[in-house]
Design an enzyme around this catalytic site. Structure first.
Site, PDB file in Angstrom:
ATOM      1  N   HIS A 134     -21.881   8.690  -2.994  1.00 48.38           N
ATOM      2  CA  HIS A 134     -22.528   7.564  -2.326  1.00 48.38           C
ATOM      3  C   HIS A 134     -22.991   6.563  -3.388  1.00 48.38           C
ATOM      4  O   HIS A 134     -23.521   6.962  -4.424  1.00 48.38           O
ATOM      5  CB  HIS A 134     -23.735   8.051  -1.520  1.00 48.38           C
ATOM      6  CG  HIS A 134     -24.550   6.934  -0.953  1.00 48.38           C
ATOM      7  ND1 HIS A 134     -24.188   6.257   0.193  1.00 48.38           N
ATOM      8  CD2 HIS A 134     -25.709   6.366  -1.388  1.00 48.38           C
ATOM      9  CE1 HIS A 134     -25.089   5.321   0.450  1.00 48.38           C
ATOM     10  NE2 HIS A 134     -26.027   5.365  -0.497  1.00 48.38           N
ATOM     11  N   ASP A 138      15.635   5.979   3.276  1.00 46.83           N
ATOM     12  CA  ASP A 138      15.913   5.031   4.352  1.00 46.83           C
ATOM     13  C   ASP A 138      17.270   5.262   5.001  1.00 46.83           C
ATOM     14  O   ASP A 138      17.472   4.932   6.174  1.00 46.83           O
ATOM     15  CB  ASP A 138      15.872   3.593   3.809  1.00 46.83           C
ATOM     16  CG  ASP A 138      14.469   3.138   3.450  1.00 46.83           C
ATOM     17  OD1 ASP A 138      13.553   3.981   3.449  1.00 46.83           O
ATOM     18  OD2 ASP A 138      14.296   1.944   3.158  1.00 46.83           O
TER      19      ASP A 138
END
Length: 459
Positions: free
Chosen positions: A441, A310
């Site tokens: 799936h 940061d």
């Protein structure tokens, strides 16, 4: 400072957040002698006042949101009673355990830990004020990883009572009846979602014309629709003139003259770099127009000094800081000489709905003079989203010359797709690449496949 009291290390890291931790550990693994200096709790903002406690709060209350979703289909009924004091206690247990684990990992790697405030003395020394007195440390290289803190515009500063920042609001033990969020970005949305689940009435005041203003406009629209369904009051394109606390509530006045009151106000208007008391004036480091430390293409701020995370303002994200920290450790150890490159940066907003973004958006391509092409899939057709009764949202794939250059998604659980999406963008997938693997799936993951295979249209 006298030489007999001075200890020397190849690398000294100031700050033990994700960037500082990753840098120190990689440097030790690279065979360097390493010290890390921390003036507050180990783990920095992410562990103690940011990523971890907010996700703990959101995770603990997700069942409230899912029960509400299922109850709309009359599949479930009942109620869940949150216990905020117990959740605060759980938070402290988790954070304490994580801090202890971090301390032990430093010990195992031979990283010296100095718990105190660091001050740059000159181009090769720092002074650390420990509980039992000062300690002079000589360094071969210095990495500044001191992070960021909540910032506010003049007149909108939190008072720690009724007007709070993202640090203070995480310590509440009583559920506020009402909460005004000043700022509709990531921090405001995630904390607003948590308190909304507890039953707090939410109002958002955002100076720009949409929520999540740096995301795809369709993402902002979807988030706003779902917030409105849950009775959030959205005041967009509105600026705050003043804030003040009384014994009973917080008062907010808009520039239009409209007045709002609430139990609490959260000021979530951004973050700024932290380097107070660090003594930057004793170094050759400079700041940019926003106040962040300027770095070159190697993340170097001055001779022998690097600024990561940061502090340099490139991307205020924990994973960005970690990536930069590892890179700098490799640069110092001579493991690489290449300029820093982050690759596609993954971004997430957590809560409900979640959103992700990696790579380009359509507006980015237009700014570069390119013609964006998009394929899209609605989560309403995904069996996992249907199973959770949370089928709002979509996945959008951005294409350039037949290759994937951006992925954006919003909806239930989409943060779990971010790493796969990052790989797709990083590797510039084509349609053929989608068929190289078997997609399980039913999963949320296969929504990415359907979005890739959907018809492409120019936008």
């Amino acid at each position: 400072m006298t030489s007999e009291h001075t200890v020397r290390f190849d690398l000294v890291v100031i700050g033990s957040g994700p960037g500082g931790e990753a840098c120190a550990k990689r440097a030790a693994q690279n065979g360097l002698s390493v010290a890390i200096v921390e003036r507050r709790e180990l783990g920095g903002t992410c562990l103690n006042r940011g990523c971890i406690p907010t996700k703990l709060f959101l995770g603990a209350t997700e069942c409230i949101h899912e029960l509400a979703a299922q109850s709309k289909f009359k599949l479930l009924s009942g109620s869940i009673q949150p216990n905020l004091p117990a959740l605060q206690k759980r938070k402290e247990q988790v954070l304490n355990g994580s801090r202890q684990g971090l301390r032990k990992s430093f010990e195992q790697l031979g990283i010296a830990l100095f718990e105190g405030s660091a001050h740059i003395h000159d181009a090769s020394h720092i002074d650390v004020q420990l509980s039992d007195g000062p300690q002079a440390i000589e360094f071969g290289n210095l990495v500044l990883a001191t992070g960021s803190a909540p910032s506010a515009f003049p007149g909108l500063e939190p008072d720690g009572e009724r007007i709070l920042d993202s640090d203070g609001i995480l310590d509440l033990t009583e559920i506020p009846e009402s909460l005004i969020l000043v700022g509709g970005g990531v921090i405001g949305l995630e904390l607003g979602r948590f308190f909304s689940r507890l039953g707090t009435k939410i109002t958002v005041v955002e100076a720009l014309d949409r929520l999540a203003p740096f995301e795809d406009p369709d993402v902002s629209k979807t988030i706003a629709q779902l917030c409105k369904r849950e009775k959030w009051k959205l005041l967009l394109g509105k600026r705050v003139q003043s804030l003040r606390s009384t014994a009973e509530h917080a008062e907010l006045t808009l520039e239009s003259g409209e007045e709002l009151t609430a139990d609490r106000v959260l000021v979530a208007t951004g973050r700024g770099p932290v380097f107070d008391g660090l003594g930057l004036e004793e170094s050759a480091c400079t700041q940019d127009s926003r106040g962040f430390i300027q770095v070159d293409e190697y993340l170097k701020a001055a001779a022998g000094i690097y600024a990561i995370g940061d502090l340099n303002g490139q991307a205020l994200l924990a994973h960005a800081a970690s990536h930069q920290g590892q890179y700098v450790a490799d640069i110092i150890a001579g493991k690489t000489s290449a300029p820093y490159s982050s690759g596609p940066m993954p971004w997430c907003i957590y809560g409900a709905p979640e959103s992700i973004r990696v790579g380009k958006m359509a507006e980015d391509m237009r700014a570069e003079g390119l013609s964006p092409v998009v394929s899209q899939y609605a989560l309403a057709a995904n069996p996992i989203a249907q199973a959770h009764a949370l089928a709002q949202g979509f996945i959008k794939i951005l294409w350039n010359d037949g290759k994937i250059c951006g992925v954006t998604a919003v909806g239930h659980g989409v943060s779990h797709l971010i790493t796969q999406a990052t790989l797709m963008v990083s590797e510039s997938w084509t349609l053929a690449d989608a068929h190289r693997i078997i997609w399980a799936h039913p999963t949320l993951d296969e929504a990415l496949l359907h979005a890739i295979l959907a018809d492409q249209t120019a936008v």
